[in-house]
Design a protein around this motif. Sequence first.
Motif, mmCIF file in Angstrom:
data_model
loop_
_atom_site.group_PDB
_atom_site.id
_atom_site.type_symbol
_atom_site.label_atom_id
_atom_site.label_comp_id
_atom_site.label_asym_id
_atom_site.label_seq_id
_atom_site.Cartn_x
_atom_site.Cartn_y
_atom_site.Cartn_z
ATOM 1 N N CYS A 18 157.514 59.069 76.867
ATOM 2 C CA CYS A 18 156.295 59.236 77.599
ATOM 3 C C CYS A 18 155.358 58.121 77.278
ATOM 4 N N SER A 19 154.409 57.968 78.152
ATOM 5 C CA SER A 19 153.529 56.823 78.089
ATOM 6 C C SER A 19 152.716 56.839 76.813
ATOM 7 N N ASP A 32 151.625 50.162 82.328
ATOM 8 C CA ASP A 32 151.559 51.609 82.265
ATOM 9 C C ASP A 32 151.986 52.218 83.596
ATOM 10 N N THR A 38 151.010 64.386 80.184
ATOM 11 C CA THR A 38 152.152 64.201 79.297
ATOM 12 C C THR A 38 151.918 64.973 77.998
ATOM 13 N N ASP A 41 155.035 61.509 73.124
ATOM 14 C CA ASP A 41 154.898 60.062 72.987
ATOM 15 C C ASP A 41 156.255 59.490 72.570
ATOM 16 N N THR A 68 158.781 51.918 80.507
ATOM 17 C CA THR A 68 157.628 52.773 80.244
ATOM 18 C C THR A 68 157.898 54.111 80.914
ATOM 19 N N ALA A 70 156.751 58.491 81.317
ATOM 20 C CA ALA A 70 155.802 59.588 81.116
ATOM 21 C C ALA A 70 156.579 60.892 81.229
#
Length: 201
Positions: A18-19, A32, A38, A41, A68, A70
């Motif tokens: 996840c972002s 991003d 979310t 991480d 990347t 999310a």
Amino acid sequence: MRFVILASCAAFVGLWACSPSASSPEASPVADVPAMKTNYDVIYSESRLGFTAEQEGAPFEGEFTEFTAAIFFDPAVLETARVRVDVPLASFSAGNADRESSAPGKAWFDMKSFPVAKFESDAIRADGAGYIADGKLSLKGKTLPLSLPFSLQEMDGKTEMRSTTVLDRTQWGVGEAPWDTDQYISRAVSLDITVVAQKRS
């Protein structure tokens, strides 16, 4: 989860990250993804979007070194799960200078016109002891359905997602004639995805 990889060979895509926050030392250098709720991480240094294919009958491995993603995932409320993964195709690495120099061209990924591959889930469902993320993979201007089976394992305060599946690269136009057969590079590309993430408190 709310799942949204790409994959590419992924094509080819990966997924379960996840972002990260901008201050995170694990932050991926790629742009991003669009904002979404979310609850994990990703730990990029422990994650990998890998693939295996064959060239003239000999297997070779590669990976996409940047992505990347999310994720929102709650196994108790799977209908809210979602995942999105963006993969910059310029991060393609195949362990061979000829393959890597050919990959950006129009016959293969056409990276100038389509620099990023995207996977976004439509639904995530339980499947025995694991799960399946049903979604769409957008690659080289084509968006097609893709289902990714995956397992989850908790260890040392982290969650590891693992997924393996096989794609036909030619469905997305990766490897146009005369490269659209198995004669030189196999049409079948096996994805091997590992995403390690930490749940937010």
